[in-house]
Scaffold this motif. Structure first.
Motif, PDB file in Angstrom:
ATOM      1  N   ASP A  17     -26.580   6.289  25.780  1.00 35.33           N
ATOM      2  CA  ASP A  17     -28.004   6.174  25.523  1.00 35.33           C
ATOM      3  C   ASP A  17     -28.332   7.339  24.559  1.00 35.33           C
ATOM      4  N   LYS A  34     -27.855   1.968  21.623  1.00 38.42           N
ATOM      5  CA  LYS A  34     -26.822   2.023  22.775  1.00 38.42           C
ATOM      6  C   LYS A  34     -25.458   1.849  22.257  1.00 38.42           C
ATOM      7  N   LEU A 475     -33.685   3.610  27.793  1.00 37.98           N
ATOM      8  CA  LEU A 475     -33.157   4.705  27.041  1.00 37.98           C
ATOM      9  C   LEU A 475     -33.864   5.947  27.800  1.00 37.98           C
ATOM     10  N   THR A 653     -33.489  -2.203  24.398  1.00 35.92           N
ATOM     11  CA  THR A 653     -32.622  -1.604  25.259  1.00 35.92           C
ATOM     12  C   THR A 653     -32.953  -1.947  26.885  1.00 35.92           C
TER      13      THR A 653
END
Length: 679
Positions: A17, A34, A475, A653
């Motif tokens: 991340d 990512k 993240l 994410t």
């Protein structure tokens, strides 16, 4: 135009991340990414992400990095050839451990192999008393002879741990100086530098592991630093620690052991920051990634800390956030045990080959496959559409295990999720109920790629009424690096009864540690006036075998203050105390902090200009039925949005599931608060 940048990268088991923070004329900009982790060469994923996000490394003041390199070096036994010098008579310390047996019913139980083999443990003729007095002087000639043998064997790292060296560093300091003179390219780690604390096995084990992985970690960070320098980076690299803080690269040689098991710690730091933004301080974090679920309890913004930790059966006695980990993540594999029962984890499909739906060669059903089968992970929206999923592959592997157990694929997909939830609930109970805290009085903060998928269901089963899903949930470990303070912990063993400890004794001991801390931090380039200190003692009732940490925001005034505080801590932990018993101080602890300037990040506001809620309706398997479910895009929610379940809120994410009896409300900083409706 004034531009300042920070780059944060955290390596997970499945994904790496990355967050780029830019301060452009006082306005915060965050870019996220990512990328698939590269376990064999972890820096490759970091560089890949860096090249995608960063075209210009100028004005980049800091690169903040969380890595599993140190942990993996121990787990996979990929450290360097390491020798250990110990006091004569204590060469078997690493083999004996504490003399206990982890599984008393295992007839074939074997203790974990130490990282330093017995043939590289060298007994040294020397002896100090528990008060630091010299009983048997150290022989310089013997140390030089041992150094010659080590040089012939090509040993690159040496640990030194002599008996009672916490009381006097004299012998260890002399031995270290001699070895460094004799073997110029050798990394030498002495226990007085990293852990001047009693308990011989724990101190020896910590020194051995530090020595074993130090060259690996230093080589890795220096390689990464050189690659970033080649791209124009001229700032400082900070490495995350298991206590939730970060340290500069220059401190790494003495602090390598503190980077072990540090991956989840940055996520906890980020969760505390995000919770405070919405006015919440008492939280239980739930970080579900690709391979594990990590749980930590936080009281009034302060995570619980443990100094009795293990990695692969080897003790690590440095302060670490008290995180409970279970093998339950998005890549956890569903399988049938010998008794015909469904199990999920701890085996994981990891990053390679990954779950079947990732189309990387995975052939076993995982939690992610169950979620894709149920329609909660949509093929074209997973990770912002950057990773296409194939639900057909999930249906195939789910169908195979369903046939094995004689049930339907629908029932199997939900059963996999329920087993996963049960495993994770056990971790929450270990972190809360078994430590004397009622989980119902806390807010669950869910993050990681899969945390928000499961959080509401898990919280509901535990009787928790509220869940916070932070913005950047997938993240958050990287985000935690951006907001983490620079922290260094110090400890010193000095045993005395509280009734016999004067105010001058307390003041002198803490000020001595504080002077050492100031000297270290100034050498790392920090200013004395920017340092803050937190104080603690490890105390116990006289005659107890183990102690509890008692925290203070000031130097305790006298032994009575410590005694009273210890009685309260003991009652909170064990449900009782014994005021009639004498209290004994064992260790003094000092936490040195350089607070980060997070004013810009603290001012984050959700300002997406959207007039009304936009969503699509698709079928999802919930509660044994395929129901109509509304799917929202997180970044397209209007301010103050209120969403009734069943619903799914998708982000680049992470994916947040709002069950039927829950409501999600968008907060000013872009986070979501899920609340269970009253019956």
């Amino acid at each position: 135009m004034s531009i300042k940048k920070k780059f944060a990268a955290e390596i997970g088991g499945t994904f790496t991340d990355i967050i780029l923070f830019e301060d452009v004329n006082g306005k915060t900009q965050l870019k996220t990414l990512k990328v698939a982790s590269t376990p064999s060469h972890p820096e490759e994923a970091v560089i890949e992400g860096a090249d995608k996000l960063m075209k210009d490394w100028s004005n980049t003041a800091e690169m903040l990095h969380g890595s599993t390199v140190a942990t993996n070096a121990v787990l996979e036994r990929k450290g360097v050839s390491t020798a250990l010098l110990v006091t004569e008579g204590f060469a078997d310390t690493l083999e004996i451990l504490r003399g206990d047996k982890t599984n008393i019913y295992d007839l074939f139980y074997q203790r974990p192999a130490p990282v330093v083999p017995r043939n590289l443990v060298y007994p040294v003729t020397e002896r100090l008393s528990a008060q630091g007095e010299v009983i048997i002087p150290l022989s310089e000639a013997q140390i030089r002879q041992i150094a010659g043998q080590l040089k012939e064997q090509g040993v690159k790292s040496v640990g030194i741990c002599f008996l009672h060296s916490y009381a006097s560093e004299k012998h260890e300091k002399m031995a270290k100086k001699i070895i460094e003179e004799e073997i110029s390219d050798c990394i030498v780690t002495a226990s007085y530098e990293i852990l001047p604390q009693f308990r011989e096995y724990e101190r020896t084990s910590t020194v051995a592991i530090t020595s074993y992985i130090a060259p690996v970690m230093i080589r890795y960070i220096e390689s990464l630093y050189h690659q970033l320098q080649a791209r124009g980076f001229g700032g400082e690299i900070f490495i995350t620690q298991s206590n939730g803080g970060v340290i500069p690269m220059d401190a790494l040689r003495k602090e390598v052991a503190r980077t072990l098991l540090s991956g989840p710690a940055a996520g906890v730091t980020g969760a505390v920051f995000m919770a405070k933004q919405v006015g919440i301080e008492d939280i239980i974090t739930l970080d579900i990634g690709g391979t594990s679920a990590d749980v930590c309890l936080i009281n009034k913004g302060n995570p619980l800390v443990s100094t009795t930790n293990e990695i692969d059966g080897n003790a690590i006695a440095v302060p670490m956030l008290d995180i409970v980990t279970v093998g339950a993540g998005g890549g956890s594999i569903a399988w049938v045990d010998g008794g015909g029962m469904l199990q999920v984890g701890p085996q994981s499909a990891g990053a390679d080959p990954g779950p079947a739906c990732y189309c990387r060669g995975g052939t076993k059903p995982t939690l992610s496959d169950a979620m894709a089968y149920r329609g909660l992970l949509r093929p074209d929206h997973f990770a912002g559409g950057n990773y296409k999923l194939d639900p057909q592959k999930s249906r195939k592997v789910i169908g195979e295990i369903a046939q094995q157990l004689g049930t339907t694929p629908d029932e199997m997909a939900e059963a996999i999720c329920r087993v996963m939830e049960a495993n994770t609930m056990q971790a929450v109970r270990l972190a809360s109920t078994e430590r004397g805290y009622d989980a119902r009085n806390y807010t669950m903060v869910a993050f990681g790629g899969a945390g928000a998928l499961m959080a509401a269901s898990i919280a509901g089963e535990l009787g928790m009424k509220k869940v916070l899903v932070p913005c950047y949930a997938g993240l958050l470990s990287s985000f935690g690096l951006l907001v983490a303070d620079i922290i260094r912990d110090y400890v010193q063993t000095k045993v005395s009864l509280c009734v016999e400890t004067s105010p001058e004794d307390l003041k002198n001991q803490f000020e001595k540690m504080q002077d050492k801390a100031v000297q270290d931090m100034v050498n790392y380039g920090f200013k004395r006036e920017n340092l803050k200190f937190q104080y603690a003692v490890d105390a116990r009732y006289q005659g107890q075998a183990f102690e509890l940490q008692v925290d203070f925001d000031h130097i305790p005034e006298n032994g009575e203050e410590i005694t009273n505080a210890f009685h309260e801590v003991h009652r909170a932990r064990y449900g009782f105390n014994s005021p009639q018993n004498l209290v004994e101080i064992v260790n003094y602890r000092l936490k040195t902090i350089v607070p980060q300037d997070n004013d810009l990040l603290s001012g984050m506001k959700y300002d997406e200009a959207v007039d009304k809620e936009e969503y699509v309706v698709q079928k999802a398997l919930m509660g044994g039925e395929w129901k109509d479910c509304r799917f929202y895009t997180w970044s397209r929610l209007p301010k103050d949005a209120v969403i009734q379940g069943p619903a799914v809120i998708e982000d680049e994410t992470s994916t947040c599931v709002v069950p039927q009896t829950w409501t999600a409300k968008l907060q000013k900083n872009g986070s979501l608060i899920l609340e269970k409706e009253e019956n």
